[in-house]
Design an enzyme around this catalytic site. Structure first.
Site, mmCIF file in Angstrom:
data_model
loop_
_atom_site.group_PDB
_atom_site.id
_atom_site.type_symbol
_atom_site.label_atom_id
_atom_site.label_comp_id
_atom_site.label_asym_id
_atom_site.label_seq_id
_atom_site.Cartn_x
_atom_site.Cartn_y
_atom_site.Cartn_z
ATOM 1 N N LYS A 215 -1.896 3.061 0.470
ATOM 2 C CA LYS A 215 -2.901 2.527 -0.102
ATOM 3 C C LYS A 215 -4.460 2.682 0.851
ATOM 4 O O LYS A 215 -4.570 1.082 1.706
ATOM 5 C CB LYS A 215 -2.323 2.133 -1.353
ATOM 6 C CG LYS A 215 -1.070 2.824 -1.751
ATOM 7 C CD LYS A 215 -1.264 2.108 -2.953
ATOM 8 C CE LYS A 215 0.089 3.529 -3.901
ATOM 9 N NZ LYS A 215 0.721 2.182 -4.588
ATOM 10 N N ARG A 254 8.485 2.199 -0.986
ATOM 11 C CA ARG A 254 8.419 3.261 -1.145
ATOM 12 C C ARG A 254 7.132 3.776 0.062
ATOM 13 O O ARG A 254 6.012 2.912 0.087
ATOM 14 C CB ARG A 254 7.810 4.113 -2.480
ATOM 15 C CG ARG A 254 7.418 5.749 -2.710
ATOM 16 C CD ARG A 254 6.820 6.296 -3.860
ATOM 17 N NE ARG A 254 7.153 6.897 -3.804
ATOM 18 C CZ ARG A 254 5.520 7.526 -4.327
ATOM 19 N NH1 ARG A 254 4.508 6.879 -3.671
ATOM 20 N NH2 ARG A 254 5.428 8.514 -4.254
#
Length: 276
Positions: A215, A254
Site C-alpha cells: 500500500k 493479505r
C-alpha cells in the site's frame, strides 16, 4: 476455521481480476491467467486466495454487478476445482451469493456490510464467514473521511457497530472476521498508528485480518526522494508488517507476494511456542 491451519497466522494471496487495481491491475484479467496465478500463490505459501473483480483503490469508480460476476466466477470455480480455499472480495450480496455457490468459502466485504443492505442477511443465511472491514465511504471519496477524534478508539467503536449489525441480522459471532481497513479513510500516518495498536483490534475477540500489502504508505516510507517506492518493490516491507501482525495475534495477512510472509508467520509461530 474451514480446515485451514490454526496454529499460526494464515497467509491470504491476492488475485485481482481487474484492469485498475493499484498494484497489479490488468495482469490477471484473463480468467485462465488469473487461475494460474492463484495456483502459483498457493505453491509459494498462500493458505487461501482472495479473488476480487472490483478495484477499491483510492479514487476507483464502481463497476456494475454483472461485470463483477463475469470477472470473478470463472476464476473462483477454477481455483476451487484445484482444491484451493477461496474468499471473494466483494461489496455486493448478489456477487457474494453466486461466489459461494461457485465454491468460495469466505466473503471479504471491504464495506463491512454497509454498501449493500442485503449482505448481512446473506451471511446469516449461508453461514459463511464474513470479513467486516472498517469502512466509511466508497473509494471515490473515502479519503475525504479521515477525521477521527481518537483514531483507534473511533475505529474500534465503528467496527463494534458493524459487528452488532451482523449479529442482529443473525450472523454467528464466531464467523465474523475483522479488518481495521488500512488505507481506507486513513492517512499514511494513521495507518502506522493502527499497526502500532493492533492489540486493540485483537482485543475485540474476533479473528483479525491485516491487509497492508504494497500500500501507498509503505511506498512513502521506502521512497527515494520524491519518488514513491514502486509497488512491486514493497514486498520486503510487507513481510516486515506480516511479522509484526502475526506477533500481535492476527488471524491472517493479505498479501500479493506470499513467499516471504509464509516464512515469517512460521517463524513467529515457532517463537510463540518457545515463549509458551
Amino acid at each position: 476455521m474451514l480446515g485451514l491451519p490454526d496454529d499460526r497466522c494464515l497467509v491470504m494471496g491476492v488475485v485481482n481480476v481487474t484492469p485498475d487495481s493499484f498494484s497489479d491491475g490488468g495482469r490477471w484479467l484473463d480468467a485462465d491467467t488469473a487461475i494460474r496465478h492463484g495456483i502459483d500463490l498457493v505453491s509459494e505459501g498462500a493458505d487461501l486466495v482472495d479473488v476480487g473483480g472490483e478495484s477499491t483503490r483510492p479514487g476507483a469508480i464502481r463497476i456494475d454487478g454483472d461485470e463483477e460476476l463475469r470477472r470473478v466466477i470463472p476464476v473462483i470455480r477454477g481455483l476451487v476445482a484445484e482444491g484451493i480455499a477461496v474468499s471473494v472480495d466483494t461489496m455486493r450480496a448478489s456477487t457474494a451469493r453466486e461466489s459461494l455457490e461457485a465454491g468460495a468459502s469466505i466473503v471479504n466485504d471491504v464495506s463491512g456490510g454497509r454498501a449493500d443492505p442485503d449482505m448481512m442477511a446473506l451471511a446469516a443465511q449461508t453461514g459463511s464467514p464474513i470479513v467486516l472491514m472498517h469502512w466509511r465511504e466508497h473509494s471515490a471519496v473515502m479519503q475525504q473521511h479521515t477525521h477521527y477524534d481518537d483514531l483507534v478508539e473511533d475505529i474500534t467503536r465503528e467496527l463494534v457497530v458493524q459487528v452488532n449489525a451482523a449479529v442482529h441480522a443473525g450472523v454467528d459471532p464466531e464467523r465474523i472476521i475483522l479488518d481495521p481497513g488500512l488505507g481506507f479513510s486513513k492517512t499514511g500516518d494513521q495507518n502506522w498508528t493502527v499497526l502500532a495498536r493492533l492489540d486493540a483490534f485483537v482485543a475485540l475477540r474476533h479473528p483479525l485480518l491485516v491487509a497492508a500489502s504494497r500500500k501507498r504508505f509503505l511506498g512513502e516510507l521506502l521512497s527515494d526522494g520524491d519518488e514513491l517506492r514502486p509497488t512491486d518493490r514493497r514486498d520486503d516491507g510487507t513481510a516486515a508488517i506480516t511479522t509484526l501482525a502475526a506477533r500481535a495475534g492476527a488471524w491472517c495477512v493479505r498479501v500479493h507476494d506470499p513467499a516471504a510472509s509464509a516464512d515469517a508467520v512460521r517463524v513467529v509461530a515457532r517463537l510463540g511456542r518457545e515463549a509458551r
